[in-house]
Write an enzyme that holds these catalytic residues in place. Structure first.
Site, PDB file in Angstrom:
ATOM      1  N   ALA A 295       0.841  -1.195   0.000  1.00 48.93           N
ATOM      2  CA  ALA A 295       0.000   0.000   0.000  1.00 48.93           C
ATOM      3  C   ALA A 295       0.874   1.243   0.000  1.00 48.93           C
ATOM      4  CB  ALA A 295      -0.926   0.015   1.218  1.00 48.93           C
ATOM      5  N   CYS A 296       0.435   2.258  -0.735  1.00 48.43           N
ATOM      6  CA  CYS A 296       1.086   3.565  -0.764  1.00 48.43           C
ATOM      7  C   CYS A 296       2.567   3.404  -1.116  1.00 48.43           C
ATOM      8  CB  CYS A 296       0.868   4.271   0.568  1.00 48.43           C
ATOM      9  SG  CYS A 296       1.060   6.050   0.454  1.00 48.43           S
ATOM     10  N   SER A 297       3.487   3.927  -0.294  1.00 51.35           N
ATOM     11  CA  SER A 297       4.899   3.786  -0.647  1.00 51.35           C
ATOM     12  C   SER A 297       5.352   2.342  -0.565  1.00 51.35           C
ATOM     13  CB  SER A 297       5.778   4.663   0.256  1.00 51.35           C
ATOM     14  OG  SER A 297       5.652   4.282   1.612  1.00 51.35           O
TER      15      SER A 297
END
Length: 560
Positions: A295-297
């Site tokens: 998720a995300c970075s």
């Protein structure tokens, strides 16, 4: 006022810190943007003067009680009935609204480059919102009523809260009452064991809850910016518990919180550590394949890992999931993107290099000032003017449990924003190979948040264009983190789905998509189960003869 606290918490939860261009924004850039505003007023006094006259006319109408300025129905600042029925408060609110409207109209008509206009609008809104009448005791009718009702005790408690923030805080109002939460007890409490540890990470194997499990394990690779347990908050919101209930063999990485002595840890360091982690997972489960989710970075880490493995001919990954992850970043994706320039990115790189880390507290402060109404002024009113404690909200506790980024990794993330290596495949070298996601041939699942302003869903949609293999795309009906923490049974849960990934773009996909009731966790678990091999008997114990339990979940690194 529990309902007010809940609204404050929910608003703040939609603006959690995460990797995005804001890592390159600094107060110097905000001051520069303010200078653009002042310079424009000095160079074009006639235009500015015309709008000042318009403002003067508005003030006359307000004084005569004939103004039509009214707040937006969803603006929480002006919900008190006094704003509508008390002439003094109503005129004060309308005067502030008239100032804001006329200044924004002036900037809209000003002779500026679009990038300068966007920056000027942003900083002007920050300044004007700081002047809202609700941010002062006398100007806030709700605070004045509380002062009267408590015999002055509310302001005494507010001063205590302010003093506590000055002494123990990070330079912004406290956003969460952390007292009810304890990691390992009522947060991150899913049973499991740390089965592998190196200098960079721990691998947690979660104890199965079904009689049978799927052969191919799932390993969750979280963002480096926050602690890993966003997917394992309270039991009713725990994605981990749900996946275990579906018979998935579940592992998760918990990153070590780096200090200045780890300044040299770059993306290659994290990829090598992750490869070691997957080696351990495959050995423990006796599986030649793994599934990964980021998720995300963490999704950027997953994408880099997958590209590297594909380049060297390593096909250990069977399928991948990307959650609220942008792999093709563009300046226009978010409202703060206008503040990002090559200069700001280089300043950000130099600051973290000088300290050895990008401090989690520094990131939290900067991010708060990018969303001041939700993350600053709401809490000034609640904590200081009303004398209330901040909300006890699990997502906010997690968000305030900040971590650092080592300088070298921060630099690599900044490079990923400027060079967009995944969007321009084969042009950037990493660990001796060219980054190219099109060489990934396995299936992928991509999910975005419809109201996510950090990783907007249209930007997440571009991820589907970069990956080889078949890709499923879903859009949850909430924001950045709350779109992910959306378990089955949530009456508000909905998601958009269209089985076709359109070549024409995100809006065309959405036009043909259906809005369905329920959580995206359900179709994801069905998809993941279909990509996780056959069933087998559940192992009697976590780990193996070689990989013994080093600590109970959630491990030791999470407390660093």
């Amino acid at each position: 006022m529990p309902s007010t606290k809940k609204k404050i918490g929910e608003a703040a939860a939609e603006t959690t810190t995460a990797f995005n261009p804001i890592v390159g924004v600094h107060r110097s850039e905000l001051i520069k943007s303010l200078g653009v505003v002042l310079k424009q007023a000095a160079l074009n006094p006639v235009t500015f003067g015309q709008h000042f006259l318009n403002y003067s006319k508005d003030i006359v109408d307000i004084a005569r009680g004939k103004s039509e300025y009214t707040p937006h129905a969803k603006d929480r600042r002006f919900q008190d009935k006094a704003w509508a029925f008390n002439p003094l408060y109503r005129r004060g609110m309308q005067s502030w609204m008239a100032m804001k409207s006329n200044l924004n109209n002036w900037l809209t008509e000003a002779n500026l480059e679009e990038i300068d206009r966007a920056r000027a609008h942003f900083i002007l809104d920050v300044v004007i919102d700081s002047l809202a009448p609700t941010n002062s005791l006398v100007g806030n009718p709700t605070a004045m009523k509380r002062l009267y009702e408590t015999g002055g005790l509310s302001i005494v408690q507010g001063l205590k809260n302010a003093y506590n923030d000055m002494v123990n805080g990070i330079g912004i109002p406290s956003q969460v009452d952390s007292r009810p939460f304890k990691v390992g007890e009522n947060l991150a409490a899913t049973p499991g064991d740390v089965v592998f540890r190196n200098e960079v990470l721990e691998v947690i194997q979660y104890t199965p809850t079904t009689d049978k499990v799927r052969e191919i394990p799932l390993i969750v690779i979280p963002p480096q910016i926050n602690k890993f347990y966003a997917s394992d908050l309270t039991p009713d919101k725990s994605m981990f518990r749900f996946m275990l209930s579906q018979g998935i063999q579940l592992f998760a990485i918990s990153w070590r919180n780096p200090g200045p002595e780890h300044a040299h840890w770059d993306l290659e360091t994290y990829i090598n550590a992750t490869i070691e982690a997957t080696d351990a997972v495959m050995a423990i489960t006796k599986s030649k394949k793994i599934n990964v989710s980021g998720a995300c970075s963490g999704g950027i880490t997953v994408a880099t890992l997958l590209s590297h493995l594909a380049a060297i001919g390593d096909d250990r990954v069977n399928c991948s999931t990307f959650q609220v992850c942008v792999l093709d970043p563009r300046q226009e994706d978010s409202e703060v993107g206008a503040l990002v320039s090559q200069d700001t990115l280089e300043l950000a790189r130099a600051r973290s290099a000088s300290k050895g880390i990008l401090s989690g507290d520094d990131l939290a402060r900067t991010f708060a000032w990018m969303r001041p109404n939700d993350l600053i002024w709401n809490y000034v009113v609640n904590n200081y003017l009303l004398g209330d404690s901040p909300p006890a909200f699990d997502i906010l506790f997690w968000n305030n449990d900040t971590t650092n980024l080592p300088a070298a990794l921060h630099s690599d993330f900044l490079d990923s924003y400027t060079s967009a290596p995944f969007a321009d495949p084969g042009t950037v070298e990493f660990m001796g190979e060219k980054l190219d996601l099109s060489k990934i041939t396995h299936d992928s699942f991509v999910v975005a948040g419809f109201t996510d302003h950090i990783t907007p869903w249209r930007a997440c949609y571009r991820t589907t264009k970069l990956l080889g293999g078949n890709t499923e795309f879903y859009v949850s009906n909430s924001g950045h983190i709350q779109s992910l923490l959306n378990p089955p049974g949530n009456p508000k849960a909905k998601y958009f789905y269209n089985p076709d990934v359109m070549d024409s773009g995100a809006d065309e996909w959405m036009t043909s998509a259906k809005l369905l009731d329920g959580s995206w966790w359900t179709p994801w678990s069905e998809w993941l189960t279909a990509h996780s091999g056959n069933e087998k008997d559940t192992p009697k114990n976590n780990g193996s003869r070689k990989y013994k339990s080093l600590a109970p979940a959630p491990g030791e690194y999470v407390f660093g």
